[in-house]
Design an enzyme around this catalytic site. Sequence first.
Site, PDB file in Angstrom:
ATOM      1  N   SER A  37      -4.945  -4.056   7.255  1.00  0.00           N
ATOM      2  CA  SER A  37      -4.617  -4.968   6.587  1.00  0.00           C
ATOM      3  C   SER A  37      -4.705  -6.454   7.216  1.00  0.00           C
ATOM      4  O   SER A  37      -4.988  -7.414   6.542  1.00  0.00           O
ATOM      5  CB  SER A  37      -3.258  -4.781   5.755  1.00  0.00           C
ATOM      6  OG  SER A  37      -3.123  -3.615   5.221  1.00  0.00           O
ATOM      7  N   GLY A  79      -6.619   1.016   0.288  1.00  0.00           N
ATOM      8  CA  GLY A  79      -5.281   0.523   0.203  1.00  0.00           C
ATOM      9  C   GLY A  79      -4.791  -0.622   0.930  1.00  0.00           C
ATOM     10  O   GLY A  79      -4.063  -1.538   0.835  1.00  0.00           O
ATOM     11  N   ASP A  80      -5.206  -0.446   2.386  1.00  0.00           N
ATOM     12  CA  ASP A  80      -5.126  -1.399   3.386  1.00  0.00           C
ATOM     13  C   ASP A  80      -5.801  -2.811   2.985  1.00  0.00           C
ATOM     14  O   ASP A  80      -5.255  -3.776   3.339  1.00  0.00           O
ATOM     15  CB  ASP A  80      -5.596  -0.820   4.703  1.00  0.00           C
ATOM     16  CG  ASP A  80      -4.681   0.289   5.052  1.00  0.00           C
ATOM     17  OD1 ASP A  80      -3.698   0.613   4.552  1.00  0.00           O
ATOM     18  OD2 ASP A  80      -5.608   1.144   6.193  1.00  0.00           O
ATOM     19  N   ALA A  81      -6.972  -2.461   2.677  1.00  0.00           N
ATOM     20  CA  ALA A  81      -7.790  -3.764   2.300  1.00  0.00           C
ATOM     21  C   ALA A  81      -7.198  -4.536   1.054  1.00  0.00           C
ATOM     22  O   ALA A  81      -7.220  -5.619   0.899  1.00  0.00           O
ATOM     23  CB  ALA A  81      -9.172  -3.468   2.080  1.00  0.00           C
TER      24      ALA A  81
END
Length: 341
Positions: free
Chosen positions: A67, A295-297
């Site tokens: 992230s 999801g992290d992105a």
Amino acid sequence: MAHEGILMGMGNPLLDISVAVDEHFLQMYDLKSNNAILAEEKHVPMYEEMANNPNVEYTAGGATQNSIRVAQWMLQIPGATTYIGCIGKDKFGEEMKKNSKLAGVNVQYYEDESTPTGTCAVCVVGDQRSLVANLSAANCYKSEHLKRPENWALVEKAKYYYIAGFFLTVSPDSIQLVSEHAAAHDKIFMMNLSAPYICEFCKDALEKFLPYMDFLFGNETEARTFSKFQGWETENVEEIALRLSRWPKASGTHKRIVVITQGADPVVVAEDGKVKKFPVILLPKDKIVDTNGAGDAFVGGFLSQLVQEKSIEDCVRAGCYAANVIIQRPGCTFPEKPDFN
């Protein structure tokens, strides 16, 4: 304006070992698609098997680090982001340092001399992934490193803090130091539910830090697991997001905003007792390379606008843009420059 050191992340730095596998491989190691677990004894042989695959790919990973790297890429301001975690003194650790510095992140790793750098097996089946984390050195982070004057100065410089739920099993005292600092100094503290097992086995720790969270991220599976272990008796993601947003706060300065992604379904945002839904950018199936790091992105894209004080709508749009870029590439990787406007 975003400035140097505005956003700080703390988490488990893992070198992603990514390989396309088949259903038989998942069955052999008792893995589920679209899941994240910690490695057990039975999983140890798979790391060597994957490392010996001629198509193996290595990327600096770990949820928070992903992230932060994406936020840094979106911001394009050298050193706007800082990241702290523990690696080993080995070639994987050197690879990680090189990877992160190239991305422009100010990494301040605690280096453990006796434990190897953590790795994450990314088993890609079609466009889904199954993650098996072998924390190793990532599990050895100590808050003493955070308290060192040069590192605490980075905490004081930052205005936004982001920590994935995975770090709850590693250094809750570090999370406590940062969350209390944020509450005392009118800064923004954020966490992520991260995985169903965190919602189940770290329930008490999550509840302890929830009052400090100004933003909470997660996906629909994690939200439903959290609801189940709270005894809420609902699988309705919007209702769960609302209930999470109303959880009491340690500081009254900021309201809590809860952001739940649902794959190809709309992003759910609970704020001020209301729910808004934002559509994601839909891609044809043949354009999706793998969903690892999506999801992290999303969180990284979201944070890149949040630190610039943009609207929640812009933050979600940037999150969807970043996730869209990442799923069209292997692992959590991105082109040299973003074209988000």
